[in-house]
Design an enzyme around this catalytic site. Structure first.
Site, PDB file in Angstrom:
ATOM      1  N   GLY A 232       0.821  -1.201   0.000  1.00 51.75           N
ATOM      2  CA  GLY A 232       0.000   0.000   0.000  1.00 51.75           C
ATOM      3  C   GLY A 232       0.855   1.252   0.000  1.00 51.75           C
ATOM      4  O   GLY A 232       2.003   1.239   0.449  1.00 51.75           O
TER       5      GLY A 232
ATOM      6  N   GLY B  66       3.313   7.914   3.400  1.00 52.36           N
ATOM      7  CA  GLY B  66       4.284   6.832   3.392  1.00 52.36           C
ATOM      8  C   GLY B  66       3.769   5.579   2.723  1.00 52.36           C
ATOM      9  O   GLY B  66       2.829   5.622   1.930  1.00 52.36           O
TER      10      GLY B  66
ATOM     11  N   VAL C 129       3.062   1.060   3.059  1.00 49.66           N
ATOM     12  CA  VAL C 129       2.784  -0.083   3.924  1.00 49.66           C
ATOM     13  C   VAL C 129       3.417  -1.312   3.280  1.00 49.66           C
ATOM     14  O   VAL C 129       3.195  -1.595   2.094  1.00 49.66           O
ATOM     15  CB  VAL C 129       1.272  -0.312   4.116  1.00 49.66           C
ATOM     16  CG1 VAL C 129       1.048  -1.509   5.039  1.00 49.66           C
ATOM     17  CG2 VAL C 129       0.606   0.936   4.690  1.00 49.66           C
TER      18      VAL C 129
ATOM     19  N   ASP D  66     -13.678   8.872  11.990  1.00 48.93           N
ATOM     20  CA  ASP D  66     -13.417   8.740  10.549  1.00 48.93           C
ATOM     21  C   ASP D  66     -13.757   7.332  10.079  1.00 48.93           C
ATOM     22  O   ASP D  66     -12.970   6.683   9.376  1.00 48.93           O
ATOM     23  CB  ASP D  66     -11.958   9.085  10.235  1.00 48.93           C
ATOM     24  CG  ASP D  66     -11.732   9.318   8.732  1.00 48.93           C
ATOM     25  OD1 ASP D  66     -12.718   9.586   8.015  1.00 48.93           O
ATOM     26  OD2 ASP D  66     -10.574   9.224   8.288  1.00 48.93           O
TER      27      ASP D  66
ATOM     28  N   ASP E 140     -19.933  -5.606  24.017  1.00 43.73           N
ATOM     29  CA  ASP E 140     -19.068  -4.508  24.464  1.00 43.73           C
ATOM     30  C   ASP E 140     -17.588  -4.888  24.544  1.00 43.73           C
ATOM     31  O   ASP E 140     -16.771  -4.156  25.078  1.00 43.73           O
ATOM     32  CB  ASP E 140     -19.536  -3.970  25.824  1.00 43.73           C
ATOM     33  CG  ASP E 140     -19.601  -5.056  26.891  1.00 43.73           C
ATOM     34  OD1 ASP E 140     -19.225  -6.218  26.596  1.00 43.73           O
ATOM     35  OD2 ASP E 140     -20.045  -4.750  28.015  1.00 43.73           O
TER      36      ASP E 140
END
Length: 481
Positions: A46, A51, A53, A162, A358
């Site tokens: 990626g 930057g 990956v 996001d 949870d």
């Protein structure tokens, strides 16, 4: 000598009980070695604004990891540096099957290196582009996992801010691969009663109140509503020719569910969608309430019979760790040596037992699991004892990593090969013995006196020479079997 010495040490320990907490965050810190001394870089997987990956292999354990390389020249501003530091700080706190895991990080003169899970299934967005519109059953499967990750975050007062298709990734290409929430650079720890003011996120997924610069954790639920709409229809709920038009459409809060693609969509699905995309955050459904929606019951089947819940629960109920170093080692194994395949079945079992969604198991969860799987209840007193034994960080419940520690296949994970790997990881200076200084260095703890770590070693130091050699280490760990 090993067994008899160990038996004597166990008896001695019963007279020296003291509170000892161990948790995954112990092993997540900056690695001061050179990244190329620890990992072999395999391929570029990626590339982004800041930057690259890379897929990499951990040299000692042979585990595959993803390493995000952030060039320091690309984050010169204080805002970008803070975003990077924030992502590390938040990820260190998180322990959930539907959230990407951070293992460690490095720094050199030119770059920062963030080591995380390698998620070979790719982005959910790519999956959608390949498959177009998903069935309701598949949509329910993914939306439930997204909600479980968000319910866990909100229980810890963390707002992601996001959530979008690009930040939801599949662990693998398997049909039942887990969905993982990623990218915590814009996330924030916030009081439940505090309104957030700073505008963050991706326009198309933002809730109306975000544009008014006064919002709370409910913004994440709106984002999941947008994703649910896309998965069911193949379209964005709020469109426009430019950002201004998209924002006006979002703030208006109306969306279309009357097109041809909605004819076969169930009333239960549209009901949940309306509750997630309610423009009034006070009336918008919470993550925990959304998980109880009947749409999930109607579309998600019970776990596959291939998951041996009986054995998993039996391991959980019978877990014992006599020594503090045992607990630390098992935490290290669960967080650093278990492969995705080894975790997969246990992750499904954990989610099956976690009835509240949870990300932790309570007394009530264990009672329900015993009744469902074993056919009978266990006394509340015994349940409390079980949780106390497993609850290594003493927060009153069983977290995901603690569940892995208690239920993992010990015969396989405590093999001679793996024990030697762990021994090398703990024996930081390679002297052939684990000392108090080794443990202190491994977990970067400077809060406790040296005597504290020396006592942990003394518990299993059968020959009393001030360190744990490989034989003593293996004897200690094999006593767990």
């Amino acid at each position: 000598m090993g067994c008899s010495a160990l038996t004597k040490l166990k008896a001695k320990r019963r007279h020296q009980q003291e509170i000892f907490t161990v948790c995954p965050i112990w092993f997540i810190h900056e690695n001061l070695q050179k990244v190329l001394d620890v990992y072999t870089f395999n391929s570029l997987i990626g590339e982004g604004t800041y930057g690259q990956v890379h897929l990499a292999t951990h040299k000692l354990t042979n585990q595959q990891r993803a390493i995000k390389i952030v060039n320091k020249r690309n984050i010169k501003s204080s805002e970008l540096k803070n975003k990077f530091i924030n992502e590390i700080s938040v990820l260190k706190m998180l322990d959930h099957p539907n959230i990407i895991k951070l293992y460690e990080f490095f720094e050199d003169d030119n770059s920062y290196y963030l080591v995380t899970d390698y998620l070979s299934g790719g982005e959910l967005l790519d999956y959608i582009l390949k498959n177009k519109v998903l069935s309701e059953k598949n949509t329910a499967k993914y939306i439930k996992q997204a909600l479980e990750s968000v319910a866990y975050l909100h229980s810890k007062n963390i707002v992601h801010r996001d959530i979008k298709l690009e930040n939801l990734m599949l662990e693998s290409n398997e049909p039942n691969a887990l969905l993982k929430l990623i990218d915590f650079g814009t996330s924030i720890i916030s009081s439940p009663f505090k309104k957030l003011k700073t505008y963050k996120g991706t326009i198309s997924y933002l809730s109306p109140e975000v544009f008014e610069n006064e919002y709370n954790e409910k913004c994440d639920l709106w984002s999941i509503g947008v994703i649910m709409y896309i998965l069911l229809s193949g379209k964005m709920p709020f469109g426009g020719r430019d950002e201004g038009e998209i924002i006006r459409c979002i703030t208006k809060g109306s969306f279309n569910i009357k097109g041809r693609e909605w004819i076969k969509i169930s009333p239960q699905a549209t009901d949940l969608l309306k509750k997630l995309l309610n423009p009034n955050p006070k009336l918008r459904i919470s993550a925990s309430a959304a998980l109880s929606h009947p749409w999930f019951t109607a579309n998600i089947q019970e776990p596959s019979q291939s998951i041996d819940l009986n054995t998993v629960l039996s391991n959980l109920l019978n877990f014992r760790a006599e020594f503090k170093l045992q607990k630390a080692v098992m935490c290290f194994i669960a967080n650093n040596l278990m492969s995705q395949a080894e975790k997969a079945e246990l992750a499904q079992a954990f989610k099956c037992f976690d009835t509240a969604g949870d990300g932790k198991l309570s007394e009530n969860d264990l009672n329900k699991a015993c009744k469902k799987v074993l056919g009978y209840k266990i006394s509340n007193e015994d349940i409390k004892k079980i949780i106390k034994e497993i609850d290594a960080d003493k927060n009153g419940s069983i977290d995901y990593s603690e569940f892995l520690i208690a239920t993992m296949n010990r015969d396989k994970l405590l093999s001679a090969e793996r024990l030697e790997m762990v021994f090398k990881a703990f024996d930081s200076n390679g002297c052939g013995r684990i000392t108090g200084d080794d443990i202190k260095e491994l977990i970067e703890s400077h809060e406790m006196e040296d005597s504290y770590w020396n006592k942990i070693v003394a518990e299993v130091d059968a020959n009393g020479d001030g360190g744990v050699d490989l034989k003593e280490f293996k004897d200690m760990m094999l006593s767990c079997l």
